[in-house]
Scaffold this motif. Structure first.
Motif, PDB file in Angstrom:
ATOM      1  N   ILE A 159       0.828  -1.250   0.016  1.00  0.00           N
ATOM      2  CA  ILE A 159      -0.015  -0.086  -0.047  1.00  0.00           C
ATOM      3  C   ILE A 159       0.640   1.395   0.043  1.00  0.00           C
ATOM      4  O   ILE A 159       0.360   2.368  -0.467  1.00  0.00           O
ATOM      5  CB  ILE A 159      -0.967  -0.032   1.068  1.00  0.00           C
ATOM      6  CG1 ILE A 159      -2.087  -1.192   1.056  1.00  0.00           C
ATOM      7  CG2 ILE A 159      -1.688   1.225   1.265  1.00  0.00           C
ATOM      8  CD1 ILE A 159      -2.426  -1.263  -0.209  1.00  0.00           C
ATOM      9  N   ALA A 161       1.423   1.543  -3.762  1.00  0.00           N
ATOM     10  CA  ALA A 161       0.067   1.521  -4.560  1.00  0.00           C
ATOM     11  C   ALA A 161      -1.016   1.829  -3.471  1.00  0.00           C
ATOM     12  O   ALA A 161      -1.735   0.856  -3.236  1.00  0.00           O
ATOM     13  CB  ALA A 161       0.104   0.337  -5.247  1.00  0.00           C
ATOM     14  N   TRP A 214      -4.512   2.885  -1.353  1.00  0.00           N
ATOM     15  CA  TRP A 214      -5.904   2.467  -1.627  1.00  0.00           C
ATOM     16  C   TRP A 214      -6.473   3.395  -2.597  1.00  0.00           C
ATOM     17  O   TRP A 214      -6.362   4.642  -2.464  1.00  0.00           O
ATOM     18  CB  TRP A 214      -6.400   2.633  -0.092  1.00  0.00           C
ATOM     19  CG  TRP A 214      -5.907   1.462   0.876  1.00  0.00           C
ATOM     20  CD1 TRP A 214      -5.397   2.103   1.974  1.00  0.00           C
ATOM     21  CD2 TRP A 214      -5.935   0.340   0.932  1.00  0.00           C
ATOM     22  NE1 TRP A 214      -5.047   0.920   2.820  1.00  0.00           N
ATOM     23  CE2 TRP A 214      -5.559  -0.133   2.159  1.00  0.00           C
ATOM     24  CE3 TRP A 214      -6.520  -0.735   0.055  1.00  0.00           C
ATOM     25  CZ2 TRP A 214      -5.292  -1.468   2.366  1.00  0.00           C
ATOM     26  CZ3 TRP A 214      -6.455  -2.061   0.563  1.00  0.00           C
ATOM     27  CH2 TRP A 214      -5.763  -2.397   1.589  1.00  0.00           C
ATOM     28  N   ARG A 215      -7.762   3.000  -3.358  1.00  0.00           N
ATOM     29  CA  ARG A 215      -8.243   3.751  -4.015  1.00  0.00           C
ATOM     30  C   ARG A 215      -9.635   3.103  -4.095  1.00  0.00           C
ATOM     31  O   ARG A 215      -9.952   1.893  -4.121  1.00  0.00           O
ATOM     32  CB  ARG A 215      -7.753   4.213  -5.211  1.00  0.00           C
ATOM     33  CG  ARG A 215      -7.893   3.193  -6.449  1.00  0.00           C
ATOM     34  CD  ARG A 215      -6.933   1.996  -6.081  1.00  0.00           C
ATOM     35  NE  ARG A 215      -5.330   2.216  -6.069  1.00  0.00           N
ATOM     36  CZ  ARG A 215      -4.683   2.376  -6.726  1.00  0.00           C
ATOM     37  NH1 ARG A 215      -4.568   2.002  -8.207  1.00  0.00           N
ATOM     38  NH2 ARG A 215      -3.150   2.588  -6.404  1.00  0.00           N
ATOM     39  N   SER A 235      -6.301  -2.135  -4.025  1.00  0.00           N
ATOM     40  CA  SER A 235      -4.953  -1.786  -4.447  1.00  0.00           C
ATOM     41  C   SER A 235      -4.692  -3.346  -4.797  1.00  0.00           C
ATOM     42  O   SER A 235      -5.409  -4.497  -4.934  1.00  0.00           O
ATOM     43  CB  SER A 235      -3.988  -1.417  -3.622  1.00  0.00           C
ATOM     44  OG  SER A 235      -2.715  -1.343  -4.386  1.00  0.00           O
ATOM     45  N   SER A 236      -3.320  -3.691  -5.624  1.00  0.00           N
ATOM     46  CA  SER A 236      -3.294  -4.682  -6.163  1.00  0.00           C
ATOM     47  C   SER A 236      -1.578  -5.142  -6.043  1.00  0.00           C
ATOM     48  O   SER A 236      -0.955  -3.834  -5.749  1.00  0.00           O
ATOM     49  CB  SER A 236      -3.709  -5.035  -7.775  1.00  0.00           C
ATOM     50  OG  SER A 236      -5.080  -5.143  -7.801  1.00  0.00           O
ATOM     51  N   CYS A 237      -1.117  -6.218  -6.310  1.00  0.00           N
ATOM     52  CA  CYS A 237       0.284  -6.397  -6.434  1.00  0.00           C
ATOM     53  C   CYS A 237       0.306  -7.768  -7.174  1.00  0.00           C
ATOM     54  O   CYS A 237      -0.382  -8.522  -7.319  1.00  0.00           O
ATOM     55  CB  CYS A 237       1.070  -6.669  -4.802  1.00  0.00           C
ATOM     56  SG  CYS A 237       0.336  -8.040  -4.109  1.00  0.00           S
ATOM     57  N   GLY A 289      -2.714  -6.310 -12.154  1.00  0.00           N
ATOM     58  CA  GLY A 289      -3.576  -5.613 -11.264  1.00  0.00           C
ATOM     59  C   GLY A 289      -5.031  -5.649 -11.751  1.00  0.00           C
ATOM     60  O   GLY A 289      -5.272  -5.224 -12.885  1.00  0.00           O
ATOM     61  N   ASP A 306      -0.124   0.469 -12.709  1.00  0.00           N
ATOM     62  CA  ASP A 306      -1.134   1.215 -11.912  1.00  0.00           C
ATOM     63  C   ASP A 306      -1.631   2.650 -12.385  1.00  0.00           C
ATOM     64  O   ASP A 306      -0.822   3.361 -12.672  1.00  0.00           O
ATOM     65  CB  ASP A 306      -0.430   1.501 -10.300  1.00  0.00           C
ATOM     66  CG  ASP A 306      -1.367   2.232  -9.398  1.00  0.00           C
ATOM     67  OD1 ASP A 306      -2.302   2.537  -9.749  1.00  0.00           O
ATOM     68  OD2 ASP A 306      -1.022   2.239  -8.215  1.00  0.00           O
ATOM     69  N   TRP A 332       2.659  -2.573 -10.926  1.00  0.00           N
ATOM     70  CA  TRP A 332       2.366  -2.750  -9.852  1.00  0.00           C
ATOM     71  C   TRP A 332       3.448  -3.353  -8.896  1.00  0.00           C
ATOM     72  O   TRP A 332       4.138  -3.995  -9.315  1.00  0.00           O
ATOM     73  CB  TRP A 332       1.177  -3.881  -9.673  1.00  0.00           C
ATOM     74  CG  TRP A 332      -0.235  -3.171 -10.593  1.00  0.00           C
ATOM     75  CD1 TRP A 332      -0.467  -3.567 -11.842  1.00  0.00           C
ATOM     76  CD2 TRP A 332      -1.247  -2.557  -9.795  1.00  0.00           C
ATOM     77  NE1 TRP A 332      -1.770  -3.131 -12.016  1.00  0.00           N
ATOM     78  CE2 TRP A 332      -2.193  -2.404 -10.852  1.00  0.00           C
ATOM     79  CE3 TRP A 332      -1.383  -1.932  -8.664  1.00  0.00           C
ATOM     80  CZ2 TRP A 332      -3.259  -1.591 -10.644  1.00  0.00           C
ATOM     81  CZ3 TRP A 332      -2.741  -1.127  -8.586  1.00  0.00           C
ATOM     82  CH2 TRP A 332      -3.683  -1.054  -9.495  1.00  0.00           C
TER      83      TRP A 332
END
Length: 219
Positions: free
Chosen positions: A47, A50, A52-53, A68-70, A74, A88, A95
């Motif tokens: 986080i 990348a 939070w959204r 988020s992603s990894c 993503g 991202d 990501w």
């Protein structure tokens, strides 16, 4: 006040239990419990790179769940639809790599549920504040629908909605607790599922939210 030592203080937690929710679905109770602090530390590192959204649905609604992603890919949602992307959109950067701890846990859970060889390339990280929910949906944006989905619950409890192959099919309400891991695939891979609004509460590791890690083999 008694000074008798606690004879059970150093004993390991009881072994996880399993619940069969369908022919291709296994709920592994407490499977991630011991690793939870390390998993959350790894999530925080992701986080940081990348943040939070809350994404938009194709219909223009703001999702209540922050995401988020990894991994090498993503998952995103916007007015153009749902899809996997390599970068991202908020930063234009790839990501963050999937931490080995997360990937290894997902592989172990999949193997325990009789899905050997699972190789996740995407981990969706969802944060549910109280009141956040996920409506019924199918996970069908992946190219490889033969691979299972592995979902890890951390923090506040939630009620998982486990439906059928049609959106209007009856749903089973399954409590998901801190450390539980749900694996589904095979004949259950495209079942509709969702999460009821998360009730208010506080967890010692996550505070006032639930963290969900969902591993996919998207390519």
């Amino acid at each position: 006040m008694s000074t008798t030592p606690d004879l059970f203080a150093d004993l390991p937690p009881p072994p996880p239990s399993t619940e069969r929710l369908g022919p291709g679905t296994l709920l592994l109770r407490g499977f991630a419990l011991e690793q939870a602090p390390a998993l959350l530390a790894a999530v925080r590192q992701v986080i940081d790179q990348a943040p939070w959204r809350q994404m938009l649905t194709p219909g223009g609604q703001t999702m209540s769940v922050a995401m988020s992603s990894c991994g090498s890919l993503g998952w995103i949602s916007d007015r153009r639809g749902y899809r996997y992307v390599a970068t991202d959109p908020a930063s234009g950067q790839p990501w963050p790599p999937m931490p080995a701890l997360l990937r290894d846990l997902a592989r172990e859970a999949a193997s325990t549920a009789d899905y050997p060889g699972f190789a996740p390339d995407a981990c969706l990280i969802n944060r549910y504040a109280p009141g956040a929910r996920m409506s019924l949906h199918q996970d069908r944006d992946e190219r490889d629908l033969a691979a299972p989905i592995v979902s890890v619950s951390l923090g506040l409890p939630a009620r998982f909605l486990w439906g059928g192959m049609g959106r209007s099919d009856p749903t089973l309400k399954v409590p998901l607790l801190h450390g539980d891991v749900l694996v589904w695939g095979g004949p259950d891979r495209l079942r509709f599922h969702g999460v009821q609004a998360v009730p208010a509460g506080e967890h010692p590791l996550t505070g006032t939210c639930r963290i969900n890690l969902t591993f996919r083999q998207s390519g």
